[in-house]
Design an enzyme around this catalytic site. Structure first.
Site, short mmCIF file in Angstrom:
data_model
loop_
_atom_site.label_atom_id
_atom_site.label_comp_id
_atom_site.label_asym_id
_atom_site.label_seq_id
_atom_site.Cartn_x
_atom_site.Cartn_y
_atom_site.Cartn_z
N ASP A 39 0.84 -1.20 0.00
CA ASP A 39 0.00 0.00 0.00
C ASP A 39 0.88 1.26 0.00
OD1 ASP A 39 0.84 -0.09 2.62
OD2 ASP A 39 -1.16 -0.01 3.52
N SER A 40 2.20 1.07 -0.04
CA SER A 40 3.11 2.18 -0.36
C SER A 40 2.72 2.77 -1.72
CB SER A 40 4.56 1.70 -0.38
OG SER A 40 4.69 0.53 -1.17
N LYS A 54 -0.89 -9.32 3.15
CA LYS A 54 -0.10 -8.78 4.26
C LYS A 54 -0.99 -7.88 5.11
CE LYS A 54 3.30 -5.62 3.79
NZ LYS A 54 2.74 -4.51 4.62
N ASP A 72 -1.03 -6.22 -0.25
CA ASP A 72 -1.27 -5.57 1.04
C ASP A 72 -2.76 -5.36 1.28
OD1 ASP A 72 0.29 -4.73 3.15
OD2 ASP A 72 1.21 -3.09 2.04
N GLU A 103 -1.04 -5.44 8.72
CA GLU A 103 -0.25 -4.75 9.75
C GLU A 103 -0.86 -5.00 11.13
OE1 GLU A 103 0.27 -0.59 8.88
OE2 GLU A 103 1.01 -1.00 6.85
N GLU A 109 9.46 -3.55 10.49
CA GLU A 109 9.84 -2.26 9.89
C GLU A 109 10.36 -1.29 10.95
OE1 GLU A 109 7.08 -0.63 7.08
OE2 GLU A 109 8.13 1.29 6.99
O1 KIV Z 1 3.51 -1.00 1.56
C1 KIV Z 1 4.66 -1.45 1.46
O2 KIV Z 1 5.34 -1.30 0.43
C2 KIV Z 1 5.19 -2.17 2.59
C3 KIV Z 1 6.63 -2.55 2.58
C4 KIV Z 1 7.49 -1.37 2.74
C5 KIV Z 1 6.94 -3.59 3.59
O3 KIV Z 1 4.48 -2.43 3.52
#
Ligand code: KIV
Length: 270
Positions: free
Chosen positions: A49-50, A118, A88, A120, A187
């Site tokens: 989600d970056s 993924k 994510d 969090e 992280e």
């Molecule tokens: O959103 C993302 O790219 C991430 C990575 C930096 C682990 O969570």
């Protein structure tokens, strides 16, 4: 004679725990870079989600939607053959209820073609991690500086510097592992804490700003490739200066067009 490189799966990654083999993870958001990363031998491609920050230009990841991750994950899946593909779970796709999380994860797998999701968090997502794992959806955890909590933290700050926070991050990693996660991103924590988690938790750890003792490393593609020349936080190592290369190429093209040097006879049809 060695055959083609075998596909990286959750089984491959689980089997690496406790071995010296390190795992290389990178983010991707489109088919071109996904194909390049996959062809270069990257083990895991993450549709992070970056996306919100490096592609959409937002200041945080919070605005990213499930639809957007689905869209990018499906595109990335077309470029990935050998690597394991993780998508994510965006902010508020799982925080309100386990059912929300189950449905969002289902979409990332069915429509986004992801092979894992993924999430969090720690103790607060343990039930979700367990339900997803039991439903056949592999879960990668994410502890330490969890960017979806940026406003709770008061900025993108290194976590785990006090005894309390250190113990909490350790407990979070343990909870997510016990709930069934097959890997955990750690992280922006002191390297000693990431090393302790890696030593004591029987699940693959993937670090970002968490030191060299994690079982693997993840980097945002734009950071690794130097696509944003002005952005160089301490945990980033640049392996290319593609931002500068792209700017130079655009400028050379514009100059050629203006001077009548492009197209030439070789780029024109008779
Ligand atoms: O959103 C993302 O790219 C991430 C990575 C930096 C682990 O969570």
């Amino acid at each position: 004679m060695s055959g083609p490189d075998p596909k990286v799966t959750t089984a491959t990654l689980r089997a690496r725990k406790g071995t010296a083999e390190k795992t290389a993870v990178v983010t991707a958001y489109d088919v071109v870079f996904a194909r390049l990363a996959d062809g270069a031998g990257i083990d895991v491609v993450l549709v992070g989600d970056s996306l919100g920050m490096v592609v959409q230009g937002e200041r945080s990841t919070l605005a990213v939607t499930v639809d957007e991750i689905v869209y990018h994950s499906r595109i990335v899946s077309r470029g990935v053959k050998r690597a394991h593909l993780v998508a994510d779970m965006p902010f508020m796709s799982y925080q309100a209820s386990v059912e929300d999380g189950m449905r969002a994860a289902g979409r990332l797998m069915k429509e986004g073609r992801a092979e894992a999701v993924k999430v969090e968090g720690g103790l607060e997502v343990a039930e979700l991690v367990q339900r997803l794992s039991r439903a056949g959806i592999p879960v990668m955890g994410h502890v330490g500086l969890t960017p979806q909590s940026v406003h709770q933290f008061g900025g993108f700050k290194v976590q785990g510097r006090t005894d309390d926070r250190r113990a909490q991050i350790l407990a979070d990693a343990r909870a997510v592992a016990e709930a069934g996660a097959y890997a955990i991103v750690i992280e922006a924590v002191p390297q000693a804490l990431a090393a302790e988690i890696t030593r004591t938790i029987p699940v693959l750890t993937i670090g970002i700003g968490a030191g060299a003792e994690c079982d693997g490393q993840v980097m945002v593609m734009h950071d690794l490739l130097g696509l944003e020349p002005a952005w160089k936080p301490r945990f980033v190592r640049r392996y290319a200066e593609m931002g500068k290369a792209a700017a130079d190429a655009f400028a050379a093209y514009a100059a050629d067009v203006r001077a009548g040097r492009f197209p030439g006879p070789q780029e024109s049809f008779d």
